[in-house]
Design a protein around this motif. Structure first.
Motif, mmCIF file in Angstrom:
data_model
loop_
_atom_site.group_PDB
_atom_site.id
_atom_site.type_symbol
_atom_site.label_atom_id
_atom_site.label_comp_id
_atom_site.label_asym_id
_atom_site.label_seq_id
_atom_site.Cartn_x
_atom_site.Cartn_y
_atom_site.Cartn_z
ATOM 1 N N ARG A 182 62.583 3.133 -29.349
ATOM 2 C CA ARG A 182 62.047 4.408 -29.868
ATOM 3 C C ARG A 182 60.515 4.388 -29.840
ATOM 4 O O ARG A 182 59.867 5.358 -29.451
ATOM 5 N N GLU A 183 59.941 3.279 -30.248
ATOM 6 C CA GLU A 183 58.478 3.148 -30.283
ATOM 7 C C GLU A 183 57.866 3.392 -28.901
ATOM 8 O O GLU A 183 56.846 4.061 -28.771
ATOM 9 N N ALA A 184 58.481 2.865 -27.868
ATOM 10 C CA ALA A 184 57.966 3.043 -26.506
ATOM 11 C C ALA A 184 58.062 4.500 -26.075
ATOM 12 O O ALA A 184 57.151 5.041 -25.444
ATOM 13 N N VAL A 185 59.169 5.145 -26.433
ATOM 14 C CA VAL A 185 59.373 6.550 -26.061
ATOM 15 C C VAL A 185 58.361 7.435 -26.761
ATOM 16 O O VAL A 185 57.698 8.265 -26.139
ATOM 17 N N THR A 186 58.223 7.280 -28.072
ATOM 18 C CA THR A 186 57.297 8.147 -28.808
ATOM 19 C C THR A 186 55.847 7.874 -28.421
ATOM 20 O O THR A 186 55.042 8.801 -28.333
ATOM 21 N N SER A 187 55.503 6.634 -28.150
ATOM 22 C CA SER A 187 54.147 6.295 -27.717
ATOM 23 C C SER A 187 53.828 6.958 -26.377
ATOM 24 O O SER A 187 52.767 7.557 -26.194
ATOM 25 N N TYR A 188 54.759 6.861 -25.439
ATOM 26 C CA TYR A 188 54.572 7.475 -24.119
ATOM 27 C C TYR A 188 54.471 8.994 -24.250
ATOM 28 O O TYR A 188 53.582 9.626 -23.674
ATOM 29 N N TYR A 189 55.370 9.571 -25.020
ATOM 30 C CA TYR A 189 55.403 11.011 -25.208
ATOM 31 C C TYR A 189 54.099 11.506 -25.846
ATOM 32 O O TYR A 189 53.510 12.493 -25.403
ATOM 33 N N ASN A 190 53.630 10.811 -26.889
ATOM 34 C CA ASN A 190 52.377 11.190 -27.549
ATOM 35 C C ASN A 190 51.193 11.093 -26.604
ATOM 36 O O ASN A 190 50.307 11.944 -26.612
ATOM 37 N N LYS A 191 51.160 10.037 -25.778
ATOM 38 C CA LYS A 191 50.064 9.878 -24.813
ATOM 39 C C LYS A 191 50.042 11.045 -23.834
ATOM 40 O O LYS A 191 48.989 11.603 -23.535
ATOM 41 N N LYS A 192 51.210 11.440 -23.340
ATOM 42 C CA LYS A 192 51.286 12.563 -22.400
ATOM 43 C C LYS A 192 50.837 13.863 -23.053
ATOM 44 O O LYS A 192 50.153 14.679 -22.428
ATOM 45 N N LEU A 193 51.199 14.068 -24.327
ATOM 46 C CA LEU A 193 50.755 15.272 -25.030
ATOM 47 C C LEU A 193 49.237 15.292 -25.201
ATOM 48 O O LEU A 193 48.592 16.311 -24.998
ATOM 49 N N LEU A 194 48.673 14.151 -25.562
ATOM 50 C CA LEU A 194 47.213 14.067 -25.713
ATOM 51 C C LEU A 194 46.511 14.275 -24.393
ATOM 52 O O LEU A 194 45.460 14.935 -24.326
ATOM 53 N N ASP A 195 47.062 13.739 -23.303
ATOM 54 C CA ASP A 195 46.486 13.940 -21.983
ATOM 55 C C ASP A 195 46.490 15.419 -21.622
ATOM 56 O O ASP A 195 45.519 15.934 -21.068
ATOM 57 N N ARG A 196 47.571 16.100 -21.960
ATOM 58 C CA ARG A 196 47.686 17.518 -21.644
ATOM 59 C C ARG A 196 46.666 18.332 -22.448
ATOM 60 O O ARG A 196 46.046 19.258 -21.936
ATOM 61 N N ILE A 197 46.478 17.970 -23.713
ATOM 62 C CA ILE A 197 45.509 18.673 -24.555
ATOM 63 C C ILE A 197 44.093 18.459 -24.039
ATOM 64 O O ILE A 197 43.257 19.359 -24.082
ATOM 65 N N ALA A 198 43.808 17.257 -23.534
ATOM 66 C CA ALA A 198 42.464 16.921 -23.069
ATOM 67 C C ALA A 198 42.107 17.566 -21.730
ATOM 68 O O ALA A 198 40.939 17.609 -21.360
ATOM 69 N N GLU A 199 43.105 18.082 -21.014
ATOM 70 C CA GLU A 199 42.824 18.724 -19.713
ATOM 71 C C GLU A 199 42.007 19.980 -19.918
ATOM 72 O O GLU A 199 42.248 20.738 -20.860
ATOM 73 N N PRO A 200 41.064 20.217 -19.001
ATOM 74 C CA PRO A 200 40.251 21.436 -19.124
ATOM 75 C C PRO A 200 41.010 22.701 -18.777
ATOM 76 O O PRO A 200 41.956 22.769 -18.166
#
Length: 89
Positions: free
Chosen positions: A71-89
């Motif tokens: 679960r930790e790996a899934v949520t960590s990966y998912y959170n990283k992808k969400l943050l990457d999407r937010i950081a996109e211009p």
């Protein structure tokens, strides 16, 4: 069927360890994921039962175990992808 008292006796050494084997304590009804399924599917299956991990299998290969997804790996990966999407211009 083993109850909590049985497990407690085993832990405290009141029951010889060779009387209980791994199969006796194993959960047999656990969610699993095919290696080709989406991460969202993993999150959905991990959620309801409060599981911390699930087996990943290759259904094309006769349901061979290919790994364990935490679960930790899934949520960590998912959170990283969400943050990457937010950081996109």
């Amino acid at each position: 069927t083993l109850g909590i008292q049985d497990v407690r006796q085993l832990i405290t050494g009141q029951v010889p360890g060779d009387l209980i084997i791994a199969r006796d304590l194993a959960h047999t009804e656990v969610p699993w994921l095919d290696q080709e399924e989406r991460i969202e599917d993993a999150l959905e299956r991990l959620g309801p039962g409060g599981y911390e991990a699930m087996p990943v299998v290759d259904r094309k290969g006769g349901s061979r175990l290919v790994g364990i997804l935490r679960r930790e790996a899934v949520t960590s990966y998912y959170n990283k992808k969400l943050l990457d999407r937010i950081a996109e211009p």
